[in-house]
Design a protein around this motif. Structure first.
Motif, short mmCIF file in Angstrom:
data_model
loop_
_atom_site.label_atom_id
_atom_site.label_comp_id
_atom_site.label_asym_id
_atom_site.label_seq_id
_atom_site.Cartn_x
_atom_site.Cartn_y
_atom_site.Cartn_z
N ALA A 1 -8.44 -10.71 -2.57
CA ALA A 1 -7.17 -9.98 -2.46
C ALA A 1 -7.36 -8.54 -2.00
CB ALA A 1 -6.45 -10.02 -3.80
N GLN A 2 -8.37 -7.87 -2.54
CA GLN A 2 -8.54 -6.45 -2.22
C GLN A 2 -9.18 -6.22 -0.86
OE1 GLN A 2 -6.94 -4.35 -4.08
NE2 GLN A 2 -6.44 -6.11 -5.38
N SER A 3 -9.89 -7.20 -0.33
CA SER A 3 -10.55 -7.01 0.96
C SER A 3 -9.56 -6.79 2.09
CB SER A 3 -11.43 -8.23 1.29
OG SER A 3 -10.63 -9.39 1.46
N ASN A 4 -8.34 -7.29 1.93
CA ASN A 4 -7.33 -7.16 2.97
C ASN A 4 -6.55 -5.85 2.90
OD1 ASN A 4 -7.00 -10.48 2.19
ND2 ASN A 4 -7.46 -9.92 4.30
N HIS A 5 -6.61 -5.16 1.76
CA HIS A 5 -5.70 -4.03 1.57
C HIS A 5 -6.36 -2.70 1.19
CE1 HIS A 5 -2.26 -6.64 2.02
NE2 HIS A 5 -2.68 -7.43 1.06
N ILE A 6 -7.27 -2.72 0.24
CA ILE A 6 -7.82 -1.47 -0.27
C ILE A 6 -8.47 -0.60 0.81
CG2 ILE A 6 -9.65 -0.50 -1.75
CD1 ILE A 6 -7.10 -1.22 -3.24
N ASN B 1 0.81 -1.22 0.00
CA ASN B 1 0.00 0.00 0.00
C ASN B 1 0.84 1.27 0.00
OD1 ASN B 1 -2.21 -1.68 0.05
ND2 ASN B 1 -3.22 -0.66 1.76
N VAL B 2 2.10 1.17 -0.43
CA VAL B 2 2.95 2.35 -0.53
C VAL B 2 2.89 2.86 -1.96
CG1 VAL B 2 5.32 3.21 -0.43
CG2 VAL B 2 4.49 1.66 1.34
N MET B 3 2.40 4.07 -2.11
CA MET B 3 2.26 4.66 -3.44
C MET B 3 3.63 4.79 -4.11
SD MET B 3 -0.49 7.48 -2.13
CE MET B 3 -0.32 8.61 -3.54
N ASP B 4 3.68 4.50 -5.40
CA ASP B 4 4.88 4.54 -6.24
C ASP B 4 5.81 3.35 -6.00
OD1 ASP B 4 4.07 7.04 -7.32
OD2 ASP B 4 5.00 8.08 -5.63
N LYS B 5 5.45 2.45 -5.06
CA LYS B 5 6.29 1.28 -4.83
C LYS B 5 5.49 -0.03 -4.92
CE LYS B 5 10.05 3.45 -2.26
NZ LYS B 5 10.94 3.42 -1.06
N ASP B 6 4.29 -0.05 -4.40
CA ASP B 6 3.44 -1.24 -4.48
C ASP B 6 2.65 -1.20 -5.78
OD1 ASP B 6 1.68 -3.33 -4.21
OD2 ASP B 6 0.78 -2.64 -2.35
N PRO B 7 2.91 -2.15 -6.70
CA PRO B 7 2.17 -2.13 -7.97
C PRO B 7 0.67 -2.36 -7.80
CG PRO B 7 3.47 -4.13 -7.77
CD PRO B 7 3.90 -3.25 -6.65
N ASP B 8 0.26 -2.93 -6.68
CA ASP B 8 -1.16 -3.21 -6.46
C ASP B 8 -1.98 -1.95 -6.20
OD1 ASP B 8 -0.40 -5.80 -6.74
OD2 ASP B 8 -1.12 -6.50 -4.80
N VAL B 9 -1.33 -0.83 -5.91
CA VAL B 9 -2.08 0.41 -5.73
C VAL B 9 -1.74 1.45 -6.80
CG1 VAL B 9 -2.44 0.10 -3.26
CG2 VAL B 9 -0.39 1.30 -4.03
N ARG B 10 -1.13 1.00 -7.88
CA ARG B 10 -0.94 1.89 -9.04
C ARG B 10 -2.20 1.79 -9.90
NH1 ARG B 10 4.90 -0.73 -10.36
NH2 ARG B 10 6.00 -0.02 -8.49
N LEU B 11 -3.25 2.42 -9.40
CA LEU B 11 -4.58 2.22 -9.97
C LEU B 11 -5.19 3.47 -10.56
CD1 LEU B 11 -6.01 0.15 -6.96
CD2 LEU B 11 -5.18 -0.77 -9.12
N ASP B 12 -4.48 4.61 -10.50
CA ASP B 12 -5.15 5.88 -10.80
C ASP B 12 -5.60 6.02 -12.25
OD1 ASP B 12 -2.17 6.07 -10.85
OD2 ASP B 12 -2.59 7.97 -11.81
N ALA B 13 -5.23 5.07 -13.11
CA ALA B 13 -5.80 5.09 -14.46
C ALA B 13 -7.30 4.80 -14.42
CB ALA B 13 -5.10 4.08 -15.35
N LEU B 14 -7.72 4.06 -13.39
CA LEU B 14 -9.14 3.70 -13.27
C LEU B 14 -9.75 4.07 -11.92
CD1 LEU B 14 -9.13 0.13 -14.88
CD2 LEU B 14 -9.93 2.25 -15.93
N PHE B 15 -8.94 3.96 -10.85
CA PHE B 15 -9.47 4.17 -9.50
C PHE B 15 -8.50 5.01 -8.68
CE2 PHE B 15 -10.76 -0.09 -10.96
CZ PHE B 15 -12.14 0.03 -10.91
#
Length: 445
Positions: free
Chosen positions: A334-339, A221-235
């Protein structure tokens, strides 16, 4: 600049000369691709050149440049003595004694890890993983056999879809075990079964999975480091990303509606579209020929089995149908634990705080354990990624006690609440983006 200093900057170290002492200020400056240092157990390492050869990938080790990587290092490696042999050449010095102080939360966590080792919680159960793999292989066969023996009517067709969707979801969990080196003591056996499960059974790339997933674990959940939260194209997610995106006047999507279009663009398309594109892009750009071979074998096997039953067009429809169903299963779990958790820039937090602010658990039950692949104990998995998943619940009470001692939030939710919180958090983040965007747009008009 002397030869020794030049060697350090280039990542080549003269191991014959005495080691220097460094301050944290000096280490924290070394975060660029041209010169990257990190600290493990009070010792300073120059990873500038080694990062390109690092088996876990350049980014996962680079994310700790300028920081203390002690607990991350121990979390990712099973055989520390073996790994340390490769570290001698990049060992350039030590922290000054006055700067080697370990924080109480770090010291307590390291004692907890030692306790887990003494309890034997890093020892896998052969029976557990054997039964897990057998039930996957049986359902994989049943997905084909039910239509082969009973025809392709709606009942056998739907049963086959249920079986193969379950296979793809459950093999996703066991490949995750192999990928984290938590099944066999010897890494080569984990790697071999990782290619068999993720490549042959699932049709994906282990190298791509390692590249993405290890970064997530290193900095969740670290922006610019965790690819799972590189979502700003859609979310937009969390409290900080919506504000930053709004201030940059970015309006690529109507984010204030994202809790609605998530049901169309999120779970249904993650596997059938986004992951397929990313998978082949990675294989092509990295020239991952072994991974390509495994993916080709998967598709040969799939079409060989199902084209005689369904035809080419029917097989493609069947393929994208189970990919879509599997995608729903994976995304919600997967997203229930992090988002719904904290999402922010890197603050260099201690390992326990870093993982707990980004992760929550789902309550234990026989169904939840199976449905989530024991990742309902996501907190414990993130703290100890090489611990076999069947042991995660055993360490959970001790983790919770440690969190209480250091006033770190330990969150456990029912499965339904965890799923609902995904939508609730998307709604909140979307509204935050909209209010910020409107305010900045109005002030600049």
């Amino acid at each position: 600049m002397g030869k020794g200093a030049q060697g350090e900057a280039n990542g080549s170290v003269d191991v014959s000369r005495p080691l220097k002492e460094f301050t944290w200020d000096e280490v924290r400056e070394k975060t660029t691709k041209e010169c990257r240092w990190l600290v493990i157990d009070g010792e300073v390492y120059n990873i500038t050149s080694w990062a390109r050869r690092h088996p876990g990938g350049t980014k996962v080790i680079g994310h700790y440049a300028g920081q203390d990587a002690t607990d991350a290092f121990k979390a990712f490696h099973n055989d520390l003595n073996f790994v340390k042999k490769y570290m001698k050449a990049i060992h350039i010095g030590t922290l000054k004694e006055t700067q080697k102080e370990v924080k109480p939360i770090e010291e307590d966590f390291r004692q907890l890890r030692q306790t887990a080792e003494k309890m034997g919680l890093f020892k896998p159960s052969v029976l557990f993983f054997t039964l897990s793999m057998l039930h996957i292989l049986f359902l994989d066969w049943a997905a084909w056999a039910v239509m082969y023996y009973f025809g392709t009517g709606w009942v056998p067709y739907l049963l086959s879809l249920i079986f193969i969707t379950t296979v793809e979801a459950q093999v996703g969990y066991i490949q995750h075990d192999f990928g984290h080196l938590s099944v066999f003591k010897r890494s080569k056996w984990n790697h071999a079964l990782h290619y068999f499960s993720l490549g042959f059974i699932k049709g994906a790339s282990p190298a791509w999975w390692n590249h993405m997933h290890y970064q997530h674990h290193a900095k969740p959940n670290v922006m610019d480091k965790d690819p799972d939260v590189r979502l700003d194209a859609l979310f937009v997610v969390g409290e900080h990303m919506p504000v930053e995106v709004a201030k940059n006047r970015k309006k690529s999507m109507p984010y204030n509606w994202q809790n609605y279009y998530f049901f169309l663009l999120g779970p249904p398309l993650l596997f059938p579209v986004y992951f397929q594109i990313m998978l082949f892009k990675f294989i092509y750009s990295r020239k991952a020929y072994l991974d390509l071979l495994m993916v080709i074998i998967f598709f040969i096997k799939f079409f060989y089995l199902f084209v005689p039953l369904l035809g080419v067009g029917g097989s493609l429809i069947y393929y994208f149908s189970f990919r879509c169903l599997e995608s729903h299963w994976f995304t919600w779990v997967a997203q229930s634990n992090h988002i719904p958790m904290e999402i922010n820039h890197d603050e260099g937090l201690p390992w326990l705080q870093l993982q707990l602010q980004a992760t929550c658990n789902v309550s234990k039950s026989v169904f939840n354990d199976w449905f989530t692949g024991h990742l309902n104990f996501q907190i414990e998995h993130h703290l100890f990624p090489t611990m076999p998943r069947h042991n995660l619940y055993k360490i959970a009470p001790l983790v919770k006690s440690l969190c209480e001692k250091h006033n770190v939030s330990y969150v456990v939710k029912p499965l339904s609440t965890a799923f609902a919180d995904i939508v609730r958090s998307l709604k909140h983040s979307g509204e935050l983006w909209y209010s910020t965007y409107q305010a900045f747009h109005a002030s600049s008009s």
